[in-house]
Design an enzyme around this catalytic site. Structure first.
Site, mmCIF file in Angstrom:
data_model
loop_
_atom_site.group_PDB
_atom_site.id
_atom_site.type_symbol
_atom_site.label_atom_id
_atom_site.label_comp_id
_atom_site.label_asym_id
_atom_site.label_seq_id
_atom_site.Cartn_x
_atom_site.Cartn_y
_atom_site.Cartn_z
ATOM 1 N N HIS A 216 0.580 -11.780 2.491
ATOM 2 C CA HIS A 216 -0.521 -11.083 1.665
ATOM 3 C C HIS A 216 -1.190 -11.823 0.708
ATOM 4 C CE1 HIS A 216 -1.667 -6.845 0.108
ATOM 5 N NE2 HIS A 216 -2.513 -7.493 0.195
ATOM 6 N N TYR B 288 0.817 -1.277 0.145
ATOM 7 C CA TYR B 288 -0.342 0.012 -0.043
ATOM 8 C C TYR B 288 0.837 1.055 -0.069
ATOM 9 C CZ TYR B 288 -3.596 -3.210 1.503
ATOM 10 O OH TYR B 288 -4.741 -4.254 1.836
HETATM 11 N N1 NDP Z 1 -5.748 -8.552 1.936
HETATM 12 C C1 NDP Z 1 -6.059 -8.276 0.868
HETATM 13 O O1 NDP Z 1 -5.682 -8.661 -0.068
HETATM 14 C C2 NDP Z 1 -6.909 -7.118 0.687
HETATM 15 C C3 NDP Z 1 -7.064 -6.136 1.860
HETATM 16 N N2 NDP Z 1 -7.910 -4.966 1.531
HETATM 17 C C4 NDP Z 1 -8.213 -4.189 2.705
HETATM 18 O O2 NDP Z 1 -9.544 -3.989 3.171
HETATM 19 C C5 NDP Z 1 -9.722 -2.933 3.252
HETATM 20 C C6 NDP Z 1 -11.260 -2.194 3.052
HETATM 21 O O3 NDP Z 1 -11.376 -2.683 1.869
HETATM 22 P P1 NDP Z 1 -11.760 -1.764 0.528
HETATM 23 O O4 NDP Z 1 -11.333 -2.270 -0.837
HETATM 24 O O5 NDP Z 1 -10.925 -0.385 0.741
HETATM 25 O O6 NDP Z 1 -13.436 -1.673 0.305
HETATM 26 P P2 NDP Z 1 -14.696 -1.211 1.447
HETATM 27 O O7 NDP Z 1 -15.451 -2.373 0.908
HETATM 28 O O8 NDP Z 1 -14.026 -0.894 2.760
HETATM 29 O O9 NDP Z 1 -15.255 0.056 0.741
HETATM 30 C C7 NDP Z 1 -14.709 1.141 0.488
HETATM 31 C C8 NDP Z 1 -15.602 2.247 -0.442
HETATM 32 O O10 NDP Z 1 -16.931 2.163 0.249
HETATM 33 C C9 NDP Z 1 -17.208 3.484 0.598
HETATM 34 N N3 NDP Z 1 -17.783 3.791 1.914
HETATM 35 C C10 NDP Z 1 -17.252 3.344 3.241
HETATM 36 N N4 NDP Z 1 -18.048 3.595 4.098
HETATM 37 C C11 NDP Z 1 -19.204 3.975 3.399
HETATM 38 C C12 NDP Z 1 -20.621 4.211 3.970
HETATM 39 N N5 NDP Z 1 -20.697 4.288 5.338
HETATM 40 N N6 NDP Z 1 -21.672 4.529 3.057
HETATM 41 C C13 NDP Z 1 -21.165 4.782 1.749
HETATM 42 N N7 NDP Z 1 -20.044 4.481 1.129
HETATM 43 C C14 NDP Z 1 -19.042 3.909 1.966
HETATM 44 C C15 NDP Z 1 -15.811 4.198 0.653
HETATM 45 O O11 NDP Z 1 -15.994 5.581 -0.064
HETATM 46 P P3 NDP Z 1 -15.739 7.112 1.093
HETATM 47 O O12 NDP Z 1 -14.075 6.949 1.125
HETATM 48 O O13 NDP Z 1 -15.928 8.209 0.134
HETATM 49 O O14 NDP Z 1 -16.372 6.913 2.223
HETATM 50 C C16 NDP Z 1 -14.890 3.422 -0.613
HETATM 51 O O15 NDP Z 1 -15.288 3.875 -1.854
HETATM 52 C C17 NDP Z 1 -8.682 -2.081 2.459
HETATM 53 O O16 NDP Z 1 -8.670 -0.528 2.521
HETATM 54 C C18 NDP Z 1 -7.394 -2.765 2.763
HETATM 55 O O17 NDP Z 1 -6.959 -2.279 3.761
HETATM 56 C C19 NDP Z 1 -8.475 -4.715 0.647
HETATM 57 C C20 NDP Z 1 -8.323 -5.434 -0.535
HETATM 58 C C21 NDP Z 1 -7.479 -6.747 -0.593
HETATM 59 O O1 LIG Z 2 -5.620 -4.369 -1.529
HETATM 60 C C1 LIG Z 2 -5.028 -5.322 -1.239
HETATM 61 O O2 LIG Z 2 -4.496 -5.660 -0.161
HETATM 62 C C2 LIG Z 2 -4.804 -5.974 -2.337
HETATM 63 O O3 LIG Z 2 -4.391 -7.112 -2.396
HETATM 64 C C3 LIG Z 2 -5.336 -5.155 -3.587
HETATM 65 O O4 LIG Z 2 -4.197 -4.889 -4.256
HETATM 66 C C4 LIG Z 2 -6.075 -6.173 -4.504
HETATM 67 O O5 LIG Z 2 -5.447 -7.418 -4.773
HETATM 68 C C5 LIG Z 2 -6.507 -5.464 -5.799
HETATM 69 O O6 LIG Z 2 -7.002 -4.132 -5.389
HETATM 70 C C6 LIG Z 2 -6.161 -5.679 -6.896
HETATM 71 O O7 LIG Z 2 -6.599 -4.949 -7.938
#
Ligand code: NDP
Ligand SMILES: O=C(O)C(=O)[C@@H](O)[C@H](O)C(=O)CO
Length: 279
Positions: free
Chosen positions: A109, A51
């Site tokens: 990861h 990140y």
């Molecule tokens: N281990 C892995 O492989 C992965 C880990 N992750 C982790 O998971 C975390 C969360 O997942 P993420 O992909 O960010 O998605 P989320 O499911 O947390 O959704 C985030 C989105 O939802 C919107 N949102 C958040 N709260 C609200 C609300 N109350 N009402 C309306 N819209 C809302 C945000 O917009 P806004 O900011 O405008 O509120 C943003 O666009 C990541 O940030 C990361 O830390 C993610 C992907 C892969």
């Molecule tokens: O957000 C994470 O932790 C991920 O692993 C992401 O990079 C995820 O794999 C992704 O958004 C790929 O497009």
């Protein structure tokens, strides 16, 4: 500020039942968003080497005035660092960037099939925990096969498996596997990110019935599944909303109806751990 319950982990540690996602939060704006989240009551920041925001996570904690020992920082070892000594260096780099002498939780990861060395990364994490550099160790995007392989190899069960989990992809089978092995399920993209299913009837009906928002209904569903969501929001009001989950309870029928939104193609970007590569 909202007080959050915690989950006990298989290693004696604990995690708050809701954490804060930080993907794409970088630079001064990223620090400001994470700081607001800490001021709103979040006590778990979910970062990763990939990140590019571990420094920001450390800065946000220091700027928030919340004591370091009262906040948990998660980071994740990327695929390019699965070789044993490289995994150790990855963690040492994370410690430097965060500005801390320990990590609260470090995950592998992705299993990264083309690398084929996640067992080495796991052995490194086991040793780093022994050395006190990491308090809890876990994995992300691991299937049952990956989990059993690390457990068979080291005798150490991951404390956490962070997996994709949202209404279109509720992961019933993986949640069961995690539970059977004593691994805490964490949910990434818990709101479904870009395809947030806020307007689906089971979500909007449950929200209306309890006088909450669709996001709160989904996050409460996560808690009632026993999963630990890490929603991300850049907005202070939505950050607080996403923590305000403890004044209502979904019925079993509402939980089942939201789980019923599962789709065969429910993954957000096709991130099948057996094929997805993320270096
Ligand atoms: N281990 C892995 O492989 C992965 C880990 N992750 C982790 O998971 C975390 C969360 O997942 P993420 O992909 O960010 O998605 P989320 O499911 O947390 O959704 C985030 C989105 O939802 C919107 N949102 C958040 N709260 C609200 C609300 N109350 N009402 C309306 N819209 C809302 C945000 O917009 P806004 O900011 O405008 O509120 C943003 O666009 C990541 O940030 C990361 O830390 C993610 C992907 C892969
Ligand atoms: O957000 C994470 O932790 C991920 O692993 C992401 O990079 C995820 O794999 C992704 O958004 C790929 O497009």
């Amino acid at each position: 500020m909202i007080a959050i319950d915690s989950y006990e982990l298989n290693d004696g540690g604990s995690l708050p039942v809701v954490g804060f996602g930080t993907v794409s939060l970088r630079g001064d704006d990223g620090v400001a968003v994470m700081r607001t989240a800490l001021e709103s009551g979040y006590r778990l920041l979910d970062s990763a080497v990939n990140y590019g925001n571990e420094e920001e996570a450390g800065q946000a904690v220091r700027a928030s005035g919340v004591a370091r020992e009262d906040v948990l920082i998660t980071t994740k070892i990327p695929g390019r660092h699965h070789e044993y000594s490289s995994a150790v260096e990855s963690v040492e780099g994370s410690l430097r960037r965060i500005g801390s002498d320990y990590l609260d939780l470090c995950l592998i990861h992705w299993p990264n099939p083309s690398v084929g060395r996640y067992l080495e990364a796991w052995r490194a994490l086991v040793d780093l925990r022994e050395r006190g550099l990491v308090r809890s160790i876990g994995v992300s995007n691991f299937t049952e096969r990956h989990l059993r392989a690390v457990i068979d190899d080291t005798g150490v069960t991951p404390a956490v498996n962070q997996i994709e989990l949202h209404p279109y992809f509720p992961q019933a089978a993986m949640r069961e596997v995690n539970a059977k092995l004593g691994v805490q399920t964490q949910s990434w993209s818990p709101l479904g990110k870009r395809s947030a299913p806020f307007s689906e009837q089971p979500v909007s009906q449950a929200a209306a019935a309890h006088g909450v928002t669709p996001a709160q209904a989904i996050l409460r569903w996560q808690l009632q599944l026993g999963a630990l969501p890490i929603p991300k929001s850049t907005d202070a009001q939505r950050q607080r909303e996403n923590l305000d989950l403890f004044g209502f309870e979904l019925t079993d029928a509402e939980v089942s109806a939201i789980s019923g939104l599962a789709r065969d193609d429910g993954r957000l970007f096709g991130g099948d751990p057996d094929v997805h590569e993320e270096m």
